[in-house]
Design a protein around this motif. Structure first.
Motif, short mmCIF file in Angstrom:
data_model
loop_
_atom_site.label_atom_id
_atom_site.label_comp_id
_atom_site.label_asym_id
_atom_site.label_seq_id
_atom_site.Cartn_x
_atom_site.Cartn_y
_atom_site.Cartn_z
N LYS A 194 26.45 -8.10 11.93
CA LYS A 194 25.56 -7.12 11.59
C LYS A 194 24.80 -6.10 11.71
CE LYS A 194 23.29 -7.00 6.39
NZ LYS A 194 24.45 -6.53 5.92
N PRO A 195 24.68 -4.69 12.11
CA PRO A 195 23.50 -4.47 13.02
C PRO A 195 22.55 -4.50 12.68
CG PRO A 195 24.57 -3.00 10.74
CD PRO A 195 25.68 -4.01 10.94
N HIS A 196 21.58 -4.69 11.73
CA HIS A 196 20.70 -5.04 11.27
C HIS A 196 20.23 -5.76 10.29
CE1 HIS A 196 20.23 -1.60 8.14
NE2 HIS A 196 21.53 -0.75 9.29
N ALA A 197 19.12 -6.09 9.48
CA ALA A 197 18.64 -6.93 8.35
C ALA A 197 19.08 -6.11 7.25
CB ALA A 197 17.50 -7.39 8.78
N GLN A 198 19.40 -6.96 6.13
CA GLN A 198 19.68 -6.36 5.03
C GLN A 198 18.61 -5.60 3.80
OE1 GLN A 198 22.61 -6.78 3.62
NE2 GLN A 198 22.73 -6.19 2.20
N GLY A 220 13.59 -0.16 5.70
CA GLY A 220 14.16 1.08 5.63
C GLY A 220 15.45 2.02 4.90
N ARG A 221 16.44 1.44 5.72
CA ARG A 221 17.69 1.85 6.29
C ARG A 221 18.92 1.48 4.74
NH1 ARG A 221 18.82 1.49 12.23
NH2 ARG A 221 17.86 -0.94 11.95
N ALA A 222 19.70 2.76 5.21
CA ALA A 222 21.13 1.76 4.13
C ALA A 222 21.30 0.51 4.41
CB ALA A 222 21.73 2.65 4.27
N ARG A 223 22.00 -0.19 3.40
CA ARG A 223 22.26 -1.61 3.94
C ARG A 223 23.25 -1.21 4.77
NH1 ARG A 223 23.26 -4.24 -2.23
NH2 ARG A 223 24.31 -1.92 -2.38
N GLN A 224 24.19 -1.83 6.29
CA GLN A 224 25.23 -2.10 6.92
C GLN A 224 26.17 -3.30 7.16
OE1 GLN A 224 26.29 1.34 6.74
NE2 GLN A 224 24.54 2.53 6.23
N SER A 257 28.57 -3.10 9.02
CA SER A 257 29.55 -3.05 10.62
C SER A 257 29.12 -1.95 11.01
CB SER A 257 31.06 -3.22 10.63
OG SER A 257 31.99 -3.35 11.68
N THR A 258 29.30 -1.61 12.72
CA THR A 258 29.34 -0.66 13.29
C THR A 258 30.43 -0.11 12.93
OG1 THR A 258 29.55 -2.09 15.70
CG2 THR A 258 27.61 -1.37 14.32
N ARG A 259 31.86 -0.45 12.40
CA ARG A 259 33.22 -0.16 12.88
C ARG A 259 32.85 1.04 11.31
NH1 ARG A 259 31.33 0.04 17.18
NH2 ARG A 259 32.34 -0.69 18.85
N ALA A 260 32.65 1.04 10.23
CA ALA A 260 32.45 1.59 9.40
C ALA A 260 33.38 2.93 9.92
CB ALA A 260 31.43 1.26 8.76
N PRO A 261 33.81 3.44 8.43
CA PRO A 261 33.67 4.94 8.53
C PRO A 261 33.04 6.13 9.02
CG PRO A 261 34.99 4.80 6.69
CD PRO A 261 34.36 3.08 7.01
N GLN A 262 31.32 5.13 8.83
CA GLN A 262 30.29 6.58 8.85
C GLN A 262 29.82 6.34 9.78
OE1 GLN A 262 30.54 4.19 6.38
NE2 GLN A 262 28.64 2.94 6.40
#
Length: 226
Positions: free
Chosen positions: A57-61, A65-69, A71-76
């Protein structure tokens, strides 16, 4: 026309093959299917499940202050998977044999009505191939850029005489198709190729299925009824 460029008589072009109504929508459908069947269909892109990496997981849920992610392999993400990208597939379309035959007849009829179907007895007067002589024969028939020459499979003299000529496309009688007729300015048959074409492919039958009596084999008739 003979190899010396002299008119040797007239060829009989049956009206049921060279003078039928041209069905443009049918020809379009057959040509589209032919070009589709020529596609390899080997294109492939990786989805997010196929891209290497991205397991952590790239960063905490919460709390960044950023959007939840997840995986860094998601399309965006750069380097991520592709959404709805092309994958290997078969582009071929089923086209009934009768439709192919009707489209070919319509294309040949269109060329014949415009005076662009020619018949020659041969392209070389001797037993040796001659590109110069063959080109002289073609020049007397047509000065257009793209010429389709239909020959017999065993006609090695014509094959060797014209196989390296840029503006000439060589085909045997059982390979004649709607697309090649449409993209050619003139169609030139050798007498033997015309006889073989009228005996088999022009009627929707293969050359091998036509016996000495001119009738199709039982196996071919069974295939046509399917």
């Amino acid at each position: 026309m003979d190899p010396q460029g002299k008119k040797a008589g007239s060829a009989d072009l049956p009206a049921e093959v060279f003078d039928v109504q041209t069905n443009i929508p049918l020809i379009h459908q057959v040509v589209v299917a032919q070009l589709a069947a020529a596609r390899q269909g080997t294109h492939d892109t990786k989805s997010r499940g196929e891209v290497r990496g991205g397991g952590r997981k790239p960063h905490a849920q919460k709390g960044t202050g950023r959007a939840r992610q997840g995986s860094t392999r998601a399309p965006q993400f750069a380097g991520g998977g592709v959404v709805h990208g092309p994958t290997p597939r078969d582009y071929s379309q089923r086209t009934p044999k009768k439709m192919k035959t009707a489209a070919l007849r319509g294309a040949l009829s269109d060329r014949a009505r415009a005076g662009r179907v020619h018949v020659v007895s041969g392209f070389a007067p001797g037993a040796a191939p001659s590109t110069k002589t063959a080109l002289e024969v073609l020049a007397r028939l047509s000065g257009r850029k793209h010429v389709l020459v239909v020959v017999e499979r065993q006609d090695e003299i014509t094959w060797k005489s014209l196989r390296n000529v840029e503006q000439v496309h060589l085909l045997v009688a059982d390979q004649l198709n709607t697309y090649d007729v449409l993209v050619s300015d003139d169609i030139v048959f050798t007498q033997g190729a015309l006889d073989a074409f009228l005996a088999g492919p022009a009627t929707g039958r293969s050359v091998k299925a036509v016996g000495t009596s001119g009738e199709a084999s039982e196996a071919e008739n069974e295939e046509d009824t399917k």
